[in-house]
Design an enzyme around this catalytic site. Structure first.
Site, mmCIF file in Angstrom:
data_model
loop_
_atom_site.group_PDB
_atom_site.id
_atom_site.type_symbol
_atom_site.label_atom_id
_atom_site.label_comp_id
_atom_site.label_asym_id
_atom_site.label_seq_id
_atom_site.Cartn_x
_atom_site.Cartn_y
_atom_site.Cartn_z
ATOM 1 N N LYS A 74 6.822 -18.665 -6.426
ATOM 2 C CA LYS A 74 5.862 -17.716 -6.983
ATOM 3 C C LYS A 74 4.884 -18.363 -7.972
ATOM 4 O O LYS A 74 3.948 -19.003 -7.553
ATOM 5 C CB LYS A 74 6.607 -16.513 -7.575
ATOM 6 C CG LYS A 74 7.303 -15.683 -6.479
ATOM 7 C CD LYS A 74 7.596 -14.262 -6.855
ATOM 8 C CE LYS A 74 7.899 -13.396 -5.647
ATOM 9 N NZ LYS A 74 9.297 -13.343 -5.242
ATOM 10 N N ASP B 60 18.474 -18.533 -9.359
ATOM 11 C CA ASP B 60 17.234 -18.267 -8.629
ATOM 12 C C ASP B 60 16.216 -17.758 -9.655
ATOM 13 O O ASP B 60 16.288 -16.619 -10.106
ATOM 14 C CB ASP B 60 17.484 -17.226 -7.528
ATOM 15 C CG ASP B 60 16.212 -16.891 -6.737
ATOM 16 O OD1 ASP B 60 15.102 -17.184 -7.227
ATOM 17 O OD2 ASP B 60 16.337 -16.312 -5.641
ATOM 18 N N PHE C 119 17.995 -10.601 -4.648
ATOM 19 C CA PHE C 119 17.006 -10.877 -3.612
ATOM 20 C C PHE C 119 16.739 -12.366 -3.619
ATOM 21 O O PHE C 119 16.413 -12.937 -4.665
ATOM 22 C CB PHE C 119 15.706 -10.108 -3.867
ATOM 23 C CG PHE C 119 14.671 -10.358 -2.789
ATOM 24 C CD1 PHE C 119 14.748 -9.710 -1.565
ATOM 25 C CD2 PHE C 119 13.645 -11.259 -2.988
ATOM 26 C CE1 PHE C 119 13.819 -9.955 -0.557
ATOM 27 C CE2 PHE C 119 12.698 -11.511 -1.988
ATOM 28 C CZ PHE C 119 12.788 -10.860 -0.773
HETATM 29 C C1 PLP Z 1 10.106 -13.642 -4.079
HETATM 30 C C2 PLP Z 1 11.490 -14.110 -4.273
HETATM 31 C C3 PLP Z 1 12.140 -14.917 -3.314
HETATM 32 C C4 PLP Z 1 11.512 -15.263 -1.978
HETATM 33 O O1 PLP Z 1 10.299 -15.949 -2.106
HETATM 34 P P1 PLP Z 1 9.316 -16.056 -0.838
HETATM 35 O O2 PLP Z 1 8.211 -16.949 -1.306
HETATM 36 O O3 PLP Z 1 8.875 -14.675 -0.512
HETATM 37 O O4 PLP Z 1 10.104 -16.656 0.269
HETATM 38 C C5 PLP Z 1 13.423 -15.356 -3.584
HETATM 39 N N1 PLP Z 1 14.029 -15.037 -4.753
HETATM 40 C C6 PLP Z 1 13.448 -14.284 -5.691
HETATM 41 C C7 PLP Z 1 14.161 -14.003 -6.973
HETATM 42 C C8 PLP Z 1 12.162 -13.774 -5.484
HETATM 43 O O5 PLP Z 1 11.598 -12.995 -6.405
#
Ligand code: PLP
Length: 405
Positions: A244, A215, A130
């Protein structure tokens, strides 16, 4: 056609919080909950943290926003501190996770362009990933739930199975620019990469001249007991995105890279109106003040280990209602036999707030400030709920045996 004023893209719980105090949330009816969701790994230091509140309020009285056509001192300071505490040499700030991820994606292509290999533009991603919700990010993650009805997708992402090195090596072509993975998949169901897998990704990237892109939007910023999750594997990426927890609840993201990887990111190549503005980076610096306090991350690791040991015992005690415990540090997932949504509802009714993830996971993402007392309180609620579910799971079997006889 009637549609709610708030576009109904979420199946929301009928619950609204009025305020928060540390690891606790108080809803609009005055009920108190232990917060093991942290706004999906965002409120890293809990709610109403005095140091964060002070930083926000002090900055709010001075200046909120200036744009990036001028220097932003708090942004420079935060960048320097992230650089000093990571593999990176340089940082680009954003407002959200997906923008930070997208910056890394553009950086990867620009690097190969700048080194005279513009044909290298494809990125290898893994199943269950994700990376956010823009067209590019859903095209990279490719899960049915994300892409359904939104096609055609953006080209340039080749997906291989999570954890499978043979598939990964076979997917590398003359057009491959990078490998992008989450060291611990979050939305995908709290799935930690084997440390050997992360090390092997570094080896493959080096062998083929690819950039390694992690990521760490969910697993970074101290969540695993180290500032960044990849530190456990003893390898570093060339590019990493964060968001986050980095703003403790204030919208902030960051894309970090080595100077070599970022060589194409020259003036005019990329930008953002809000990203890294004075208010956001004042809070970001305050979050980092706390994370970097001597002993803070060690305490996260210790309370994570404390929780793991007791949750593991719970999984053994209740085999009919709990299948598995996964994760690291304070990024944990329980896989129940019943639908996770139902279990989350039961936990909430007992005063524990959690969030679901794919693979029927109940995610436990407490703020990093919890101690053994909060861990024990959560464990008592989990014990009560899974004890009850265990008893219920045992019942139909007894009934079936009786009717068989
Ligand atoms: C939450 C998340 C995203 C996206 O972040 P947003 O602030 O919602 O755009 C991307 N990668 C990972 C691993 C995430 O947990």
């Amino acid at each position: 056609m009637t549609i709610p004023a708030v576009m109904p893209t979420y199946a929301r719980a009928d619950l609204a919080f009025d305020r928060g105090e540390g690891a606790y949330l108080i809803d609009t009816a005055g009920r108190r909950y232990l917060d093991f969701a942290s706004g999906i790994a965002v409120t890293l230091l809990g709610h109403a943290h005095p140091h964060l509140n002070k930083a926000l309020q002090d900055q709010a009285g001075k200046i909120w926003h200036t744009s990036n056509v001028v220097r932003v001192p708090a942004q420079e300071r935060l960048a320097e501190r992230l650089v000093a505490n990571s593999f990176a040499d340089t940082v680009f700030f954003t407002n959200s996770g997906v923008e930070a991820w997208e910056c890394g994606t553009k950086l990867v292509r620009k690097y190969h362009d700048a080194t005279g290999q513009p044909d290298r533009w494809r990125i290898i991603t893994v199943g269950g990933a994700f990376h956010g919700r823009t067209m590019t990010a859903i095209s990279a993650a490719k899960s049915e739930k994300l892409v359904d009805g939104f096609g055609p997708l953006v080209d340039g992402f080749d997906q291989v199975a999570w954890g499978n090195l043979n598939e990964l090596r076979a997917a590398v072509t003359d057009e491959t620019a990078a490998i992008c993975v989450e060291p611990i998949q979050g939305e995908g169901g709290i799935r930690p990469a084997a440390l050997d897998y992360l090390r092997a990704l570094r080896t493959v990237a080096d062998e083929f001249g690819l950039l390694l892109y992690f990521d760490e939007i969910q697993c970074g910023m101290g969540r695993t007991g180290k500032l960044f999750a990849h530190e456990w594997a003893g390898v570093t990426p060339d590019v990493m995105c964060l968001a986050k927890g980095i703003g403790g609840g204030f919208p902030l993201g960051a894309c970090l890279a080595t100077g070599q990887a970022a060589m194409g990111m020259t003036p005019g190549t990329h930008g953002t109106t809000y990203g890294g503005n004075p208010l956001a980076t004042a809070v970001g610096n305050a979050v980092l003040d706390v994370l970097l306090e001597p002993g803070f991350l060690e305490r996260v690791e210790a309370v994570g280990a404390f929780l793991w040991e007791r949750l593991d015992a719970l999984v053994r005690r209740y085999p009919r209602s709990l299948l598995e415990l996964r994760g690291a540090g304070l990024m944990l997932g329980l896989r129940p036999t019943r639908p996770s949504g139902e279990v989350i509802g039961e936990l909430r009714a007992e005063g524990l707030h959690t969030v679901p993830a794919s693979d029927n996971i109940v995610r436990l993402l407490p703020p990093l400030i919890i101690g053994e007392a909060e861990a024990l309180e959560a464990l008592a609620i989990l014990d009560r709920v899974f004890g009850r579910l265990e008893a219920e799971a045992a019942k139909p079997k007894v009934a079936a045996e009786v009717s068989d006889a």
